[in-house]
Structure formats: structure tokens, C-alpha cells
Scaffold this motif. Structure first.
Motif, PDB file in Angstrom:
ATOM      1  N   ALA A 147       0.959  -1.232  -0.021  1.00  0.00           N
ATOM      2  CA  ALA A 147      -0.009  -0.100  -0.007  1.00  0.00           C
ATOM      3  C   ALA A 147       0.914   1.292  -0.015  1.00  0.00           C
ATOM      4  O   ALA A 147       0.273   2.423  -0.221  1.00  0.00           O
ATOM      5  N   GLY A 148       2.287   1.243   0.412  1.00  0.00           N
ATOM      6  CA  GLY A 148       3.107   2.209   0.412  1.00  0.00           C
ATOM      7  C   GLY A 148       3.797   2.687   1.481  1.00  0.00           C
ATOM      8  O   GLY A 148       4.516   3.682   1.774  1.00  0.00           O
ATOM      9  N   TYR A 149       3.590   1.879   2.573  1.00  0.00           N
ATOM     10  CA  TYR A 149       3.929   2.561   4.101  1.00  0.00           C
ATOM     11  C   TYR A 149       5.511   1.988   3.549  1.00  0.00           C
ATOM     12  O   TYR A 149       6.265   1.301   2.879  1.00  0.00           O
ATOM     13  N   ARG A 150       6.493   2.932   4.214  1.00  0.00           N
ATOM     14  CA  ARG A 150       7.810   2.843   4.060  1.00  0.00           C
ATOM     15  C   ARG A 150       8.322   1.709   4.775  1.00  0.00           C
ATOM     16  O   ARG A 150       9.474   1.161   4.329  1.00  0.00           O
ATOM     17  N   ALA A 151       8.131   1.551   5.995  1.00  0.00           N
ATOM     18  CA  ALA A 151       8.484   0.391   6.912  1.00  0.00           C
ATOM     19  C   ALA A 151       7.371  -0.188   7.780  1.00  0.00           C
ATOM     20  O   ALA A 151       6.377   0.784   8.127  1.00  0.00           O
ATOM     21  N   VAL A 152       7.348  -1.412   8.121  1.00  0.00           N
ATOM     22  CA  VAL A 152       6.431  -1.962   8.938  1.00  0.00           C
ATOM     23  C   VAL A 152       7.190  -2.955   9.876  1.00  0.00           C
ATOM     24  O   VAL A 152       7.795  -3.656   9.502  1.00  0.00           O
ATOM     25  N   ASP A 153       6.819  -2.484  11.170  1.00  0.00           N
ATOM     26  CA  ASP A 153       7.645  -3.029  12.354  1.00  0.00           C
ATOM     27  C   ASP A 153       6.453  -3.913  13.131  1.00  0.00           C
ATOM     28  O   ASP A 153       5.310  -3.615  13.288  1.00  0.00           O
ATOM     29  N   ILE A 154       7.112  -5.078  13.687  1.00  0.00           N
ATOM     30  CA  ILE A 154       6.060  -6.065  14.484  1.00  0.00           C
ATOM     31  C   ILE A 154       6.606  -5.891  15.942  1.00  0.00           C
ATOM     32  O   ILE A 154       7.806  -6.409  16.285  1.00  0.00           O
ATOM     33  N   TYR A 155       5.635  -5.794  16.791  1.00  0.00           N
ATOM     34  CA  TYR A 155       5.939  -5.681  18.323  1.00  0.00           C
ATOM     35  C   TYR A 155       5.167  -6.900  18.858  1.00  0.00           C
ATOM     36  O   TYR A 155       3.978  -7.207  18.532  1.00  0.00           O
ATOM     37  N   ALA A 156       5.643  -7.683  19.656  1.00  0.00           N
ATOM     38  CA  ALA A 156       4.981  -8.891  20.351  1.00  0.00           C
ATOM     39  C   ALA A 156       5.180  -8.770  21.926  1.00  0.00           C
ATOM     40  O   ALA A 156       6.430  -8.243  22.208  1.00  0.00           O
ATOM     41  N   GLU A 157       4.088  -9.312  22.368  1.00  0.00           N
ATOM     42  CA  GLU A 157       4.464  -9.429  23.743  1.00  0.00           C
ATOM     43  C   GLU A 157       5.382 -10.378  24.433  1.00  0.00           C
ATOM     44  O   GLU A 157       5.416 -11.412  23.746  1.00  0.00           O
ATOM     45  N   GLY A 158       6.057 -10.230  25.353  1.00  0.00           N
ATOM     46  CA  GLY A 158       6.896 -11.204  25.881  1.00  0.00           C
ATOM     47  C   GLY A 158       6.426 -12.023  26.859  1.00  0.00           C
ATOM     48  O   GLY A 158       5.178 -12.034  27.027  1.00  0.00           O
ATOM     49  N   TRP A 159       7.166 -12.883  27.189  1.00  0.00           N
ATOM     50  CA  TRP A 159       6.620 -14.270  28.042  1.00  0.00           C
ATOM     51  C   TRP A 159       7.250 -13.987  29.432  1.00  0.00           C
ATOM     52  O   TRP A 159       8.440 -13.852  29.582  1.00  0.00           O
ATOM     53  N   ASP A 160       6.516 -14.144  30.552  1.00  0.00           N
ATOM     54  CA  ASP A 160       6.562 -14.110  31.759  1.00  0.00           C
ATOM     55  C   ASP A 160       6.948 -15.493  32.266  1.00  0.00           C
ATOM     56  O   ASP A 160       5.839 -16.208  32.585  1.00  0.00           O
ATOM     57  N   GLU A 161       8.241 -15.836  32.322  1.00  0.00           N
ATOM     58  CA  GLU A 161       8.341 -17.383  32.530  1.00  0.00           C
ATOM     59  C   GLU A 161       7.988 -17.518  34.156  1.00  0.00           C
ATOM     60  O   GLU A 161       7.237 -18.765  34.357  1.00  0.00           O
ATOM     61  N   ALA A 162       8.202 -16.342  35.094  1.00  0.00           N
ATOM     62  CA  ALA A 162       7.868 -17.105  36.404  1.00  0.00           C
ATOM     63  C   ALA A 162       6.410 -17.276  36.627  1.00  0.00           C
ATOM     64  O   ALA A 162       6.021 -18.051  37.270  1.00  0.00           O
ATOM     65  N   HIS A 163       5.497 -16.644  35.835  1.00  0.00           N
ATOM     66  CA  HIS A 163       4.074 -16.662  36.108  1.00  0.00           C
ATOM     67  C   HIS A 163       3.340 -17.388  34.969  1.00  0.00           C
ATOM     68  O   HIS A 163       2.018 -17.706  34.865  1.00  0.00           O
ATOM     69  N   HIS A 164       4.205 -17.929  33.938  1.00  0.00           N
ATOM     70  CA  HIS A 164       3.539 -18.747  32.801  1.00  0.00           C
ATOM     71  C   HIS A 164       2.463 -17.793  32.293  1.00  0.00           C
ATOM     72  O   HIS A 164       1.498 -18.382  31.806  1.00  0.00           O
ATOM     73  N   ARG A 165       2.769 -16.625  31.703  1.00  0.00           N
ATOM     74  CA  ARG A 165       1.732 -15.858  31.022  1.00  0.00           C
ATOM     75  C   ARG A 165       2.561 -14.889  30.375  1.00  0.00           C
ATOM     76  O   ARG A 165       3.542 -14.383  30.590  1.00  0.00           O
ATOM     77  N   PRO A 166       1.675 -14.036  29.341  1.00  0.00           N
ATOM     78  CA  PRO A 166       2.418 -12.885  28.607  1.00  0.00           C
ATOM     79  C   PRO A 166       2.703 -11.900  29.479  1.00  0.00           C
ATOM     80  O   PRO A 166       1.857 -11.603  30.592  1.00  0.00           O
TER      81      PRO A 166
END
Ligand SMILES: C[S@@+](CC[C@H](N)C(=O)[O-])C[C@H]1O[C@@H](n2cnc3c(N)ncnc32)[C@H](O)[C@@H]1O
Length: 277
Positions: free
Chosen positions: A232-251
Motif C-alpha cells: 500500500a506504500g508504507y515505508r517500513a512495517v515493524d512487528i511488536y510482540a508481547e514478551g513471556w513471563d517465565e515466572a508466572h507462565h503468562r504474557p
């Protein structure tokens, strides 16, 4: 606190169960500021429904303005009746527009936000690219589009998940007692990624509001969305994803820019399209 008149209102329940606009706005400001060295001023919220995000944005100060677009007049009337009267001068900095999100708006916005997967109503590449072209034409130089996505192995299954929602304050200041939110993925077609889902609400007295909302979406994947934005013409597209909390087994609810992450049962990501400066 007195009970809210909206304690069984599907829009008020949706806001309490699904939206976290303070967190969303904090993320949007952080990313925009990092690339532009200043905070955004004009925000456009697409598929706004009750425009919670846009209302919270304009409430943040006199230089914060917003446009909020939805095709359906019902939630826009709800905002006028149940939210604007409590917003005082900030209400003048918000324009509610009964319009298709595939509209070019002026003045151009610094950020354009399409959250909770609503743009998945566009089910072909041509439609999705067409939408992204209109958003690009509605953004200032350096402007950014924020759209989110979910995925993971469970995204393609017929499943139901429930979450207890704590008591909260309704838009009228009254109390919305705790309830249970139910997300049902009723049907997924692997051939065209067509996904039919419903939201139900269950109350403490055992009664239910079934199919408060139904969605007919295409489950888009991150590479498809990224390719469509670039096309569509966007110059750049970045992906941000949630991290994982190992201690609580959840994002951990912290979105970081990534080129790679492990697939999981379920994940949330934000796709950020950037325009030329
Ligand atoms: C799930 S609600 C979004 C609520 C809220 N903005 C959020 O982020 O959770 C989706 C909204 O999109 C609207 N909608 C669907 N197709 C649209 C279109 N082509 N243009 C504008 N609004 C549309 C519907 O009327 C509905 O109110």
C-alpha cells in the motif's frame, strides 16, 4: 458506589472486558516519540465503536485531538449519550464520524489506530491493501498506523475461553459488578482463514447475554499484513510482540519490536506501519 445504569449494557461490558486504552496509548506514544522526537497530537481511531481510546486521548490535554470513525450509528449515539456529557471541554476536541474506515480524512493524523482486529472485516488482499492506502493518505509525514493481530496454534481452533472480569466503574461513574467474559471461536476454515467468533457475557446470578457481539473475520497472518502495508506504500512495517513471563507462565504485556518469536498457543502483536518523514 451506586450501581451503573449500564451494568447490563453490551457496550459498557465490552469496554470493561476487552479494552485497556491507557496501556495502548502509552505504547503508541512511546513508539511515535522514538521515531519523531515529539508526541503525536491528532489521533484517528478506526472502527471506534464507543471511541474509548479517542475519548481517553482528548482527555489528556488541550493539544490532544481525535477523529473517531465507525459505520454503525448505534455506538456513536451511545458515545454522545453516555460519554460526551461527562467529558466537558475535551468533548470539543473529538470528532465522531459515521464513516467507512476506508475514507481519507483531513487534516492528516499523526497516528491512526485500528485495534482489536476490526480491520479483519476486510477479507481479500485487494480490500486490505485498499484500506491501508486510505490510511496512508490520512497520515502526516512521519505518521504511524497501529493495528493489532492475534495468532498461535489455538487461533485456528474452535475453542471457548472465559475470563473473570473484576467490578469496574461505568462511563456514568456507577459500579459495574464483576462478570465473566466468554470468547468463542465457533468456526475456522483453513482454506480461506474465515473465522466466526462471538462474545458472550455471564453474570453472577447465572444469567447470560449470549452473542452480545459476533465477528466474521479473516484470520490474517503477520507476514500477510506486513506485505499488504508495504504494498500500500508504507515505508517500513515493524512487528511488536508481547514478551513471556517465565515466572508466572503468562504474557508480560510488554510489547517489544521483534524479528522472531516462538509460536505459542496464543499471542498478541501490534503491527506498526511508518510513513516517510
Ligand atoms: C469490535 S468493534 C471495535 C471496538 C473498539 N474500537 C476496540 O478497539 O475494541 C468493531 C467496530 O467496527 C465497525 N465497523 C465494521 N466495519 C467497518 C467499516 N468498514 N468502517 C468503519 N467501521 C466499521 C463496527 O460497526 C463496530 O462498531
Amino acid at each position: 458506589m451506586a450501581l451503573s445504569a449500564l451494568r447490563r449494557d453490551r457496550y459498557a461490558l465490552y469496554e470493561a472486558a476487552v479494552q485497556g486504552v491507557e496501556h495502548d496509548l502509552q505504547f503508541i506514544e512511546r513508539v511515535y516519540r522514538r521515531h519523531n522526537g515529539r508526541p503525536p497530537r491528532l489521533l484517528r481511531e478506526d472502527f471506534c465503536a464507543t471511541a474509548l481510546l479517542a475519548c481517553e486521548w482528548v482527555a489528556r490535554g488541550r493539544d490532544h485531538h481525535a477523529l473517531a470513525l465507525d459505520l454503525d450509528p448505534a455506538p456513536l449515539a451511545w458515545v454522545r449519550r453516555h460519554r460526551l456529557p461527562y467529558m466537558r471541554a475535551a468533548a470539543d476536541r473529538l470528532q465522531l464520524l459515521k464513516r467507512d474506515a476506508r475514507s481519507v480524512t483531513k487534516p492528516r493524523s499523526d497516528v491512526l489506530v485500528a485495534l482489536n482486529f476490526s480491520y479483519w472485516v476486510f477479507q481479500t488482499r485487494a480490500e486490505l491493501i485498499g484500506y491501508f492506502r486510505k490510511t496512508l493518505a490520512s497520515l502526516t509525514p512521519g505518521g504511524m498506523m497501529f493495528a493489532n493481530a492475534f495468532g498461535g496454534t489455538e487461533a485456528m481452533e474452535a475453542i471457548s475461553e472465559t475470563r473473570r472480569i473484576d467490578a469496574s466503574q461505568g462511563p456514568d461513574g456507577g459500579r459495574i459488578p464483576g462478570f465473566t467474559y466468554v470468547w468463542e471461536q465457533q468456526h475456522f476454515n483453513p482454506i480461506d482463514h474465515h473465522l466466526i467468533s462471538h462474545i458472550h457475557f455471564r453474570f453472577r446470578d447465572g444469567t447470560m447475554m449470549r452473542r452480545a457481539f459476533t465477528y466474521d473475520w479473516r484470520l490474517w497472518t503477520l507476514p500477510e499484513i506486513r506485505d499488504c502495508m508495504l504494498e500500500a506504500g508504507y515505508r517500513a512495517v515493524d512487528i511488536y510482540a508481547e514478551g513471556w513471563d517465565e515466572a508466572h507462565h503468562r504474557p508480560d504485556h510488554i510489547y517489544r519490536r521483534r524479528e522472531k518469536f516462538e509460536n505459542q498457543l496464543g499471542w498478541l502483536a501490534v503491527i506498526v506501519g511508518r510513513t516517510k518523514r
